[in-house]
Design a protein around this motif. Structure first.
Motif, short mmCIF file in Angstrom:
data_model
loop_
_atom_site.label_atom_id
_atom_site.label_comp_id
_atom_site.label_asym_id
_atom_site.label_seq_id
_atom_site.Cartn_x
_atom_site.Cartn_y
_atom_site.Cartn_z
N GLY A 1 0.80 -1.22 0.00
CA GLY A 1 0.00 0.00 0.00
C GLY A 1 0.83 1.26 0.00
N THR B 1 -8.92 2.87 -1.16
CA THR B 1 -8.34 1.57 -0.76
C THR B 1 -9.02 1.08 0.51
OG1 THR B 1 -6.18 2.12 -1.71
CG2 THR B 1 -6.23 0.37 -0.07
N VAL C 1 -10.50 0.62 7.00
CA VAL C 1 -10.01 -0.68 7.47
C VAL C 1 -11.20 -1.48 7.97
CG1 VAL C 1 -8.58 -1.90 9.15
CG2 VAL C 1 -7.74 0.20 8.11
N ALA D 1 -4.50 3.07 3.51
CA ALA D 1 -5.89 2.64 3.33
C ALA D 1 -6.81 3.78 3.72
CB ALA D 1 -6.17 1.41 4.18
N ARG E 1 0.79 -10.45 2.43
CA ARG E 1 -0.07 -9.28 2.24
C ARG E 1 -0.05 -8.90 0.77
NH1 ARG E 1 2.38 -8.87 7.08
NH2 ARG E 1 4.26 -7.89 6.28
N LEU F 1 -1.90 -6.15 -2.34
CA LEU F 1 -2.82 -5.11 -2.80
C LEU F 1 -3.34 -5.54 -4.16
CD1 LEU F 1 -2.57 -1.29 -2.60
CD2 LEU F 1 -2.88 -2.34 -4.86
N ILE G 1 -6.59 -4.29 0.11
CA ILE G 1 -5.41 -4.91 0.71
C ILE G 1 -5.87 -6.09 1.54
CG2 ILE G 1 -3.49 -4.62 2.30
CD1 ILE G 1 -3.36 -1.69 1.52
N ASP G 2 -5.43 -7.28 1.16
CA ASP G 2 -5.73 -8.50 1.91
C ASP G 2 -4.53 -8.86 2.76
OD1 ASP G 2 -7.05 -10.72 2.83
OD2 ASP G 2 -6.63 -11.96 1.07
N THR G 3 -4.77 -9.28 3.98
CA THR G 3 -3.68 -9.62 4.90
C THR G 3 -3.86 -11.06 5.38
OG1 THR G 3 -4.89 -8.83 6.85
CG2 THR G 3 -3.49 -7.24 5.71
N ALA H 1 -8.66 -1.91 3.37
CA ALA H 1 -7.81 -2.95 3.93
C ALA H 1 -8.65 -3.90 4.79
CB ALA H 1 -6.68 -2.35 4.78
N ALA I 1 0.11 -2.69 6.49
CA ALA I 1 -0.60 -2.11 5.35
C ALA I 1 -0.54 -0.60 5.48
CB ALA I 1 -2.05 -2.58 5.30
#
Length: 363
Positions: free
Chosen positions: A71, A198, A117, A114, A240, A242, A252-254, A200, A111
């Motif tokens: 990110g 964005t 969140v 964003a 992680r 984006l 954004i995946d974590t 997250a 991240a």
């Protein structure tokens, strides 16, 4: 393939930050993945891979928070033989920061930049209010807008009643119940995306984050797996990432977070200096101002407004206990960070004194 930086969130603020780096060979891009210090970066010309420049390695050695994160907007320099390095990380608008594992009192950005969140929690099996509160503190501290997303709404009865109960763990924040099977809530969640925005996602393994990414992206951008036989989530996402959306914006995946240590940032640190814990428990913080004693520990003291609220059923004992637990954890993290800062300062002074003694010997 060319990429529109504006669709990824590039705006005048980042443009102003980039001006001092504007020179032949330099360009701006957004980090989509980090692998052992090598970053995948989306630029206007397409996707490139870049390692850390010497100045970046030096900065990271002094402060792990200087490490580029998914990110981040970065300055990429192209050298001969098509080699690329990341020369700088542009100032972050927001950052999800957790305490690193181990003895070092350091933070790790998971991240960056964003706009919102989403704390993602599965309604099946066994949603955990305590986990939601801990992740809410992380989300509040990021500087982005926090919201609660409850997945697998098609698998439980009385979903509205359960959502109202879990929503008390994030008072004042939007609560969205979603189902990737029926499509419930997906349109509302998509409202947090859009050109230049964005979102997250943070949550435990098996909460359904990768499934949400795929549903919002319209393609299988992230692999998914079912729950284990005991109902616990599997670690599917190992890094992680984006994901740029076809309609503009990004997610954004974590990876599932097993341990979320709260990292205490001082005012002036990167991104937001917000006390995420205080904001996540704003209801209790406000009640605490009404206690008879300013140093009330909310245990057995007379005139305690929080104990009175518990007795009246306005807040739960569980929420108060978790608040106090996280306060102790944050205080411990702060003491470790202060001790580390003092050690660094002592080391600096010793080196200065040694240098001065060496200078005097030469006179």
């Amino acid at each position: 393939m060319t990429t529109s930086l504006a669709s990824l969130g590039w705006d005048e603020r980042f443009q102003d930050s980039f001006r001092r780096f504007r020179r032949p060979g330099n360009c701006a891009g957004r980090v989509t993945r980090v692998d052992r210090g090598v970053c995948t970066v989306l630029t206007a010309a397409g996707t490139v891979r870049a390692s850390l420049a010497g100045r970046m390695l030096s900065a990271v050695a002094k402060d792990p928070l200087a490490m580029p994160s998914v990110g981040d907007w970065v300055v990429v320099r192209t050298w001969e033989a098509d080699r690329r390095t990341i020369e700088a990380v542009l100032p972050r608008r927001s950052a999800l920061v957790r305490h690193t594992a181990g003895k070092a009192a350091e933070g790790q950005a998971i991240a960056a930049n964003a706009d919102a969140v989403a704390v993602v929690e599965s309604l099946d099996p066994d949603p955990d209010s305590g986990r939601i509160e801990r992740l809410a503190a992380l989300a509040h501290a990021s500087g982005a807008e926090p919201l609660l997303v409850l997945t697998k709404a098609d698998m439980v009865p009385d979903v509205d009643l359960l959502a109202a109960d879990l929503g008390e763990a994030m008072p004042g924040c939007p609560v969205i119940t979603v189902s990737s099977v029926t499509g419930q809530g997906m349109e509302r969640l998509a409202g947090y995306l859009g050109d230049g925005r964005t979102l997250a996602l943070v949550g435990a393994s098996g909460a359904g984050k990768s499934t949400l990414v795929n549903a919002l992206a319209g393609v299988e951008a992230m692999a998914t797996r079912g729950l284990r036989a005991d109902g616990r989530g599997r670690h599917t996402t190992s890094h992680r990432a984006l994901i740029a959306l076809p309609q503009g914006g990004s997610i954004i995946d974590t990876p599932g977070l097993r341990v979320v240590g709260l990292f205490d940032r001082r005012p002036g640190d990167a991104a937001s200096p917000t006390d995420g814990l205080a904001r996540a428990f704003e209801d209790l913080e406000e009640l605490a101002t009404e206690c008879r004693f300013r140093d009330c520990r909310h245990d057995t003291e007379p005139g305690c407004a929080i104990l009175a609220a518990v007795a009246d059923g306005l807040v739960t004992t569980r929420r108060v206990d978790n608040w106090r637990k996280l306060q102790r954890e944050q205080a411990f993290a702060r003491s470790r960070a202060d001790a580390r800062a003092r050690a660094v300062d002592r080391d600096r002074k010793r080196k200065l004194a040694a240098a001065e003694r060496a200078r005097l010997r030469k006179l």
